[in-house]
Design a protein around this motif. Sequence first.
Motif, mmCIF file in Angstrom:
data_model
loop_
_atom_site.group_PDB
_atom_site.id
_atom_site.type_symbol
_atom_site.label_atom_id
_atom_site.label_comp_id
_atom_site.label_asym_id
_atom_site.label_seq_id
_atom_site.Cartn_x
_atom_site.Cartn_y
_atom_site.Cartn_z
ATOM 1 N N GLY A 197 35.072 37.025 30.242
ATOM 2 C CA GLY A 197 33.510 37.273 30.837
ATOM 3 C C GLY A 197 34.053 38.955 31.344
ATOM 4 N N GLU A 198 34.711 39.654 31.340
ATOM 5 C CA GLU A 198 34.775 40.954 31.969
ATOM 6 C C GLU A 198 35.239 42.071 31.019
ATOM 7 N N GLY A 199 34.491 41.544 29.742
ATOM 8 C CA GLY A 199 34.773 42.321 28.601
ATOM 9 C C GLY A 199 35.503 41.351 27.372
ATOM 10 N N PHE B 198 36.040 43.474 43.356
ATOM 11 C CA PHE B 198 34.993 44.004 42.260
ATOM 12 C C PHE B 198 35.262 44.153 40.762
ATOM 13 N N GLY B 199 35.919 43.235 40.283
ATOM 14 C CA GLY B 199 36.050 43.545 38.856
ATOM 15 C C GLY B 199 37.962 43.881 38.242
ATOM 16 N N ARG C 18 32.141 46.846 38.829
ATOM 17 C CA ARG C 18 31.073 46.620 39.933
ATOM 18 C C ARG C 18 30.350 47.642 38.569
ATOM 19 N N PRO D 196 30.213 47.968 34.736
ATOM 20 C CA PRO D 196 31.105 48.101 34.854
ATOM 21 C C PRO D 196 30.584 48.792 33.733
ATOM 22 N N GLY E 299 30.323 39.574 37.739
ATOM 23 C CA GLY E 299 28.869 39.889 36.484
ATOM 24 C C GLY E 299 27.533 39.443 37.187
ATOM 25 N N GLU F 138 26.291 43.863 41.392
ATOM 26 C CA GLU F 138 26.698 45.243 41.350
ATOM 27 C C GLU F 138 25.904 46.078 40.605
ATOM 28 N N PRO G 26 27.409 44.980 22.162
ATOM 29 C CA PRO G 26 28.459 44.562 21.915
ATOM 30 C C PRO G 26 28.701 43.755 23.652
ATOM 31 N N VAL G 27 30.047 43.190 24.089
ATOM 32 C CA VAL G 27 30.071 42.211 25.148
ATOM 33 C C VAL G 27 30.050 43.320 26.051
ATOM 34 N N ILE G 28 29.428 42.147 26.704
ATOM 35 C CA ILE G 28 29.480 42.684 28.472
ATOM 36 C C ILE G 28 30.314 42.062 29.514
ATOM 37 N N GLY G 29 30.994 42.731 30.191
ATOM 38 C CA GLY G 29 31.151 41.689 31.824
ATOM 39 C C GLY G 29 30.509 42.172 32.903
ATOM 40 N N GLY G 30 32.048 41.665 33.514
ATOM 41 C CA GLY G 30 31.121 42.434 35.477
ATOM 42 C C GLY G 30 32.252 42.517 35.798
ATOM 43 N N GLY G 31 31.353 43.136 37.449
ATOM 44 C CA GLY G 31 33.191 43.080 37.971
ATOM 45 C C GLY G 31 33.000 42.581 39.652
#
Lengths: 179, 290, 764, 85
Positions: free
Chosen positions: C99-101, C275-276, C384, C386, C535, C721, D80-85
């Motif tokens: 979930g964050e790549g 913040f990630g 945030r 990214p 996200g 974000e 591409p996969v994305i995620g977040g912070g």
Amino acid sequence: MKTHVTTTINGGSVEFLCQPRQSLLEVLRDELSLTGCKEGCNNGNCGACTVMLDGLPVNSCLVLAVEAEGAVIETVEGIAEQGHLHPLQQCFLEGAALQCGICTPGFLVAAKALLEKNPQPSEQEIRFGLAGNLCRCTGYDKIVRAVQAAAQTPEAQSPGLSKRPGLLSRTTQTEAKSL
Amino acid sequence: MIEFEYAAPTQLDDAIKQLTAAGDGARVLAGGTDIIVQLREGLRSADLVIDVKKIPELTQLEFCGEQGLHLGASVSCRRIYDDENIAAAYPGLADAVRIIGGWQIQSRASVGGNLCNSSPAADAIPPLITYSAQAHIAGPTGRHVVPVEEFCTGPGRNVLQQGELLVALTLPPQPSGSGSAYQRFIPRNEMDIAVAGAAVWVQLDKRGERIERARIALSAVAPTPVFAAEASEWLSGQPASEEVFAKAGELAKRVATPIDDMRGTAEYRTHLVGVLTKRTLATACERART
Amino acid sequence: MSTEVAPDNTSDTEQPATYKVIGTRPIRHDGADKVTGKAVYTDDLHLPNMVFGAFVRSPHAHARIVSIDTSEAEKMPGVLATCTSADLPDPWDKVDNLGEGCVNYAHLSGNVLARKKALYKGHAVAAVAATSSHLAQEAARHIKVEYEPLPATMSVLDAMQDDAPLLHDDLITHTLGDEPARPSNISSHIQFKKGDIDEGFAAADVVIEREFKTATVHQGYIEPHVSVALWNEDGRLKIWTATQGSFVVRQQMSELLKMPVSQITIVPCEIGGGFGGKISVYEQPVAAVLSRKCGRPVKIMMRRDEVFEATGPTPGSFMRVKLGATKDGKLTAGKAWLAFDAGAFPGGVIGPGAMCVFSCYDLPHATVDGFDVVLNKPKTQAYRAPGSTHVAFATECVIDELAEQLEIDPIEFRLNNAAQEGTRRVDGPVYPRVGLVECLQAIQKSDHWKSPLTGPNRGRGVACGFWFNCGLKSSVAANVNADGTVTLVEGSTDIGGTRTSIAMQLAETLGITAEDVIPQVVDTDSVGFTDVTGGSRTTFATGLAAYEAALDIQRQMVEQAAQIWECSPDDITVANGVYQGNGRSLSFKELAVQADKVGKPIVGRGAVDPQGSTNAFAVNLVDVEVDPETGKVTILRYTACQDAGKAIHPSYVEGQIQGGSVQGIGWALNEEYFYDDQGHMRNASFLDYRIPTCYDLPMIDTIIVEVPNPDHPYGVRGVGEVPIVPPPPAIANAIYRATGVRFRELPMSPPTVWNAIKGQNTGE
Amino acid sequence: MAIVFIPSQLQKLTGAAQVEIAGNTVREVVEQMEKQFPGIQQRLFEDGQLSPLLQLSVDHVMTRVLSTSVESTTEVHFLPVIGGG
């Protein structure tokens, strides 16, 4: 070797044993379970560990606990009294002046000290006075406004910043209110 | 942090005895805002930490217009600027102690500690130099006095010998028509170490137009805070004008021998000396007139 | 500060509904705990018999680990256990989405404790547990590690060279197409093409191409990474930790320690910012292994310098962006070449960076090439939005320059080309209803834009920003209490007030007050799987789960009412929390009290995996003043406008906007990892890594635009974000107007700005 | 049937940026695509599932669900996969 230290914390007499290398922050948190003051950097740069030492705000990470012999200490745990929040605490809540909350105790202690010294600070005086406290979440806007709002409460303007009843259940309907 | 012992003597003599006995392993604790960080990060070590805040002489703060200022070595920054008379008489010193760390630091940090820490970037030392302040030192062989200008000998090094302790600083009384100021440059507006700093003390003529005497000192541009002798001397007799301030700034740059580091390049720091000298001269002259 | 709803020209379906709870500003449920010091963060825990861990970290940016000798440390009184990578199971090459790549567990394991090589200064090599934190730190110094230093590579362009020192000798560039035969530091190459850029640039009257660089920056949360692990004799592992996602910590622990998820419980404590940066595990597996070895709970808290040197900063970058436009102000083509540093292991944020570079604009022709590059810096993480801040800096500066050359107002130029419903993005998909145009218009109408800026050395800048926002999985359970309140059990850790924004959606749906909901963030054994708080998904997705749980409760309440009133459920109507049927009427609370006495317990469930993204746009307007003698930039006035879809709790939406804007301001002006020629970070403290203090800032005015998200019942878009995205270019554009110099490197710190002004004056 | 947007680095295999492929779900579409352009599936899938490095956009909706149904006008993108912070 541990040293015996006698202090007054939040109005009560407290004795503890500590090693000279232990900081006041460490002893407050680990020995005395006063975990309201937080460790953010442990070298005096973030203000999250701010407590009052003999009437002045200090970074408790930069005080040796042994130095507190005979001292009067106030922590965030002592700001509210008998179920009543301090105006600053109430204004922080109503003004959404916290997000993650880790810096909040340090800000509250520093802001209380600021208002006691300067009951009607300007925005710039608040910003200068709180520059030793870092917050990464809020952008400070709502913190500054909460301190301004607290300074406007009748309680804040009377000596000693007396307490007022908590209003935790109140919903503030402030649609488009400039807060 | 490595374990150490702690002592809080109440008599100067006791402190000196303890310092002498502990030799290399003794560290003096005043405000603690430098030494505790250094011990924690292993930059300095200690077997014994001697807290000097319980020695009356070191906490003494006395100001009398005729005799000047007696500043105990462990007096906090906060006590200095909270005293309106002191802040009015020594505005350059007040400028410096108001910006050393945040409020929490200022409640503890002392000017004496700032001097003994002997950082090239110390904010309080340049103003002391401009006032021709004296450092009063006590040690196993007695007492002596050293001009603050000669106190620091290198980054983190100074004239204190083993067993010696800084007791107090004395600043001469301020004649009317004098003014002082300190400014540093930092990327933020607070909570930073000076990239460069300049302190200025001036004595103007009665009409407030001409500089009779001036002293300029700089921080963060040499291994120690430095007195800018050439610029200071050149200012005597010059009119208090923007052109003169700028020229003095150019002259002050000549004593700057800064390094490149994460806080700034040598070129930038040298440039800032000119800017800050010019600006503090203007402020000091303005203050001298009021 | 003002809160605005969508302008009048929105369609009927977007007419804002009237809500009783949503849009109000109740006091957050955890507020009293947090202003009195009672809230329990991980470091506040003190378990019986607990001991403390400390790390040994590489002093070299790149070195082979020849040997590790823990014997001397182990002999010290009070030292209970040591740990190296040999204590972790052999890792496997498995890629997983957290979930964050993505994360490759072999890499993650090697980041937690270095195996054959230390790949950056501060890379964890060993650890020790002892009876006090002081002793643990001391013991760590007695673990002897022999290194063979290797040449390090520190900049993204250097690392891409053929002769650069290789970090991983088996790293083959991943592309969807042909892969190179030889290993390199380029771990992936992403490419998007739309239309024909030759045709597009040929149609342009003005073409501008510029190069940009940004420094490595850190999320800068105030709470350091901290965990307490207890590996019990029955084989169960429990970890209390500061994390954005308890379930993804469980997933990572399960893979790294090769144990089933059912054996692991993660207890998310209150968390002091993320913040990630608090998604990947660092100290958790080490605390667990140390606990297993010494049989006691182990707490590890990082020092601040460790946080900077060894946890996820977000990448430094090199970018080249080219845009063309016609005289009448229409963009014709764009080309971007982006190289982001991934840190020591593959998997940086180049994917979203490449997707976002032109996402604010309708570009008929474009190509984007993105490269993920490993080098000798800590493994980068999301921060945030990214990747989006980097690319917005490049694109929005070129856009500003184009507008200037074409002599078109910078907002008008952006409006001319703004992405809107139906715009095909360069990476392919077509936007549904989005709110960029509305944000630009709101800025145009703002008092700030209308007020002239006067005075020397001052300038005003504007910039746009975009972020997708995720959906991902969320679960909640909602238990109706005998007094008519509802306890809401959720798995989303609350970083910025989401307990309340989620509870408000439950309350709105049920027709009760926010205060009648008691939200609880619980451990991984006590609620269904929930992805990270990140996200910008939490208020959106976990809010959706709460909405579903509320509907579930409502269905059960109707059944109960039918039982009580002895009628058919079909005869019962519900409106605004009032249940009516068979001539009778009860409020939710009244009905709950009665239902408690007669029927089965009422438990609502919500489990969602919303597909889609919430497409947030923001526009910032900033006035600056530049001191030409020092290069220092002062922010005079700041207005941040954002489409929130629907602001559930406007105060916390404003808070996200203000906080993100200020992080963006810090990134723009002063924040950077300062490396020496040995690859050592020289400013690993809050003293020299300069996040803004409150004395550096003005108030941050906010304008909330509400163009409802068509994929959410209340129209919510993620808000957390995108606020960080526009500040750097907005400030760069403002500095240009103040100084006449275009800045293309972050940070625009005083020495940089002074140098450029000086260069301009001397014609350099 | 769906309109599949071929990632640019895979267009060598298809010779086109967009292809219309038969199938009722994304999985069926990819399987059908493999028949027409052998080797494409292994670029997109891992162990029978979407590669963890990828996500789908089915019309504007981001998803990883291969059973998502498609119609003749549906656009399928591999991103591409994305995620977040």
